[in-house]
Design a protein around this motif. Structure first.
Motif, PDB file in Angstrom:
ATOM      1  N   LYS A   1       0.823  -1.212   0.000  1.00 30.31           N
ATOM      2  CA  LYS A   1       0.000   0.000   0.000  1.00 30.31           C
ATOM      3  C   LYS A   1       0.859   1.264   0.000  1.00 30.31           C
ATOM      4  N   GLU A   2       2.148   1.089   0.231  1.00 28.92           N
ATOM      5  CA  GLU A   2       3.040   2.238   0.274  1.00 28.92           C
ATOM      6  C   GLU A   2       4.372   1.849  -0.366  1.00 28.92           C
ATOM      7  N   VAL A   3       4.830   2.674  -1.298  1.00 36.14           N
ATOM      8  CA  VAL A   3       6.144   2.452  -1.905  1.00 36.14           C
ATOM      9  C   VAL A   3       6.891   3.781  -1.995  1.00 36.14           C
ATOM     10  N   VAL A   4       8.191   3.688  -1.930  1.00 38.59           N
ATOM     11  CA  VAL A   4       9.067   4.838  -2.089  1.00 38.59           C
ATOM     12  C   VAL A   4      10.047   4.473  -3.195  1.00 38.59           C
ATOM     13  N   VAL A   5      10.256   5.400  -4.130  1.00 39.82           N
ATOM     14  CA  VAL A   5      11.159   5.158  -5.252  1.00 39.82           C
ATOM     15  C   VAL A   5      12.162   6.307  -5.327  1.00 39.82           C
ATOM     16  N   PHE A   6      13.434   5.963  -5.463  1.00 43.79           N
ATOM     17  CA  PHE A   6      14.459   6.985  -5.688  1.00 43.79           C
ATOM     18  C   PHE A   6      15.575   6.374  -6.522  1.00 43.79           C
ATOM     19  N   GLU A   7      16.401   7.233  -7.086  1.00 37.37           N
ATOM     20  CA  GLU A   7      17.533   6.734  -7.858  1.00 37.37           C
ATOM     21  C   GLU A   7      18.747   7.606  -7.598  1.00 37.37           C
ATOM     22  N   PHE A   8      19.902   7.062  -7.922  1.00 35.81           N
ATOM     23  CA  PHE A   8      21.154   7.791  -7.712  1.00 35.81           C
ATOM     24  C   PHE A   8      22.192   7.286  -8.705  1.00 35.81           C
ATOM     25  N   ASP A   9      23.248   8.052  -8.848  1.00 37.79           N
ATOM     26  CA  ASP A   9      24.338   7.691  -9.728  1.00 37.79           C
ATOM     27  C   ASP A   9      25.109   6.525  -9.114  1.00 37.79           C
ATOM     28  N   THR A  10      25.344   5.476  -9.871  1.00 35.31           N
ATOM     29  CA  THR A  10      26.116   4.329  -9.402  1.00 35.31           C
ATOM     30  C   THR A  10      27.592   4.681  -9.555  1.00 35.31           C
ATOM     31  N   ILE A  11      28.321   4.633  -8.458  1.00 31.48           N
ATOM     32  CA  ILE A  11      29.701   5.127  -8.471  1.00 31.48           C
ATOM     33  C   ILE A  11      30.710   4.050  -8.104  1.00 31.48           C
ATOM     34  N   ARG A  12      31.957   4.380  -8.407  1.00 35.85           N
ATOM     35  CA  ARG A  12      33.098   3.613  -7.918  1.00 35.85           C
ATOM     36  C   ARG A  12      33.448   4.167  -6.537  1.00 35.85           C
ATOM     37  N   TYR A  13      33.997   3.340  -5.679  1.00 36.53           N
ATOM     38  CA  TYR A  13      34.372   3.769  -4.336  1.00 36.53           C
ATOM     39  C   TYR A  13      35.892   3.744  -4.188  1.00 36.53           C
ATOM     40  N   ASP A  14      36.454   4.844  -3.718  1.00 35.39           N
ATOM     41  CA  ASP A  14      37.893   4.939  -3.482  1.00 35.39           C
ATOM     42  C   ASP A  14      38.213   4.170  -2.198  1.00 35.39           C
ATOM     43  N   PRO A  15      38.959   3.078  -2.283  1.00 37.76           N
ATOM     44  CA  PRO A  15      39.256   2.267  -1.095  1.00 37.76           C
ATOM     45  C   PRO A  15      39.944   3.061   0.025  1.00 37.76           C
ATOM     46  N   GLU A  16      40.655   4.127  -0.330  1.00 38.86           N
ATOM     47  CA  GLU A  16      41.364   4.921   0.679  1.00 38.86           C
ATOM     48  C   GLU A  16      40.416   5.677   1.605  1.00 38.86           C
ATOM     49  N   LEU A  17      39.143   5.810   1.224  1.00 41.80           N
ATOM     50  CA  LEU A  17      38.178   6.579   2.009  1.00 41.80           C
ATOM     51  C   LEU A  17      37.447   5.733   3.051  1.00 41.80           C
ATOM     52  N   PHE A  18      37.793   4.434   3.116  1.00 45.36           N
ATOM     53  CA  PHE A  18      37.069   3.520   3.997  1.00 45.36           C
ATOM     54  C   PHE A  18      38.031   2.716   4.866  1.00 45.36           C
ATOM     55  N   SER A  19      37.570   2.403   6.070  1.00 47.71           N
ATOM     56  CA  SER A  19      38.322   1.489   6.937  1.00 47.71           C
ATOM     57  C   SER A  19      37.442   0.258   7.148  1.00 47.71           C
ATOM     58  N   TRP A  20      38.096  -0.871   7.371  1.00 48.61           N
ATOM     59  CA  TRP A  20      37.392  -2.145   7.455  1.00 48.61           C
ATOM     60  C   TRP A  20      37.759  -2.869   8.737  1.00 48.61           C
ATOM     61  N   GLU A  21      36.793  -3.639   9.263  1.00 50.13           N
ATOM     62  CA  GLU A  21      37.061  -4.486  10.421  1.00 50.13           C
ATOM     63  C   GLU A  21      36.131  -5.691  10.395  1.00 50.13           C
TER      64      GLU A  21
END
Length: 172
Positions: free
Chosen positions: A79-99
């Motif tokens: 009964k309710e839906v939300v729709v949006f879109e965005f540019d699909t991008i590459r991610y710079d690994p240097e901007l993220f930390s992982w654990e």
């Protein structure tokens, strides 16, 4: 332009602020021959995960100038839906930390905001990207119509029992 489409279920789509988008199976074991377990350096594994994603995005961008992702967030009763879109991008690994987390999944955090952005599950190589729901989303709310009276509908159609023939097959 090329589009990728994702569907997400939510109890209250219009209240949803973030969505988890399953974005494929990214396996450094398959792609690079790496041996992965929770003893591996999470930042090296995370970089490999993003390299796989970025390679896919680059391959599509070689053929299409624009690459977009459209997301449909739907309620369980539709009964309710939300729709949006965005540019699909590459991610710079240097901007993220992982654990590694307590479930032995790899979690990627954006260094500048400390926001959780990625989860990678090594047992199935499933890669999930966490996206913000756009404030400019299209919201569709559907009112459940009243149930139609079967007899009135058939009468309005001019239904005649001769429209239906029932035949029994005797296999004897």
């Amino acid at each position: 332009t090329a589009w990728g489409a994702k569907t997400v279920k939510s109890t209250h789509p219009t209240k949803q602020k973030k969505v988890r988008l399953i974005s494929g199976r990214n396996s450094p074991v398959y792609s690079f021959g790496d041996k992965i377990d929770t003893n591996a350096d999470p930042n090296i594994v995370g970089k490999s995960i993003l390299d796989i994603w970025n390679g896919r995005v680059s391959a599509i961008r070689e053929k299409f100038q624009n690459l977009r992702t459209v997301v449909l967030i739907k309620s369980n009763d539709l009964k309710e839906v939300v729709v949006f879109e965005f540019d699909t991008i590459r991610y710079d690994p240097e901007l993220f930390s992982w654990e590694w987390n307590k479930n032995s999944n790899l979690v990627g955090t954006e260094k500048s905001t400390q926001e959780h952005r990625f989860t990678w599950q090594p047992h199935g190589s499933q890669f999930t990207i966490i996206e913000n729901v756009s404030e400019k989303s299209l919201i569709i709310q559907i009112k459940q119509p009243e149930k139609l009276d079967k007899e009135n509908v058939l009468l309005a159609l001019g239904f005649d029992k001769s429209w239906i023939t029932v035949t029994h097959i005797n296999n004897a």
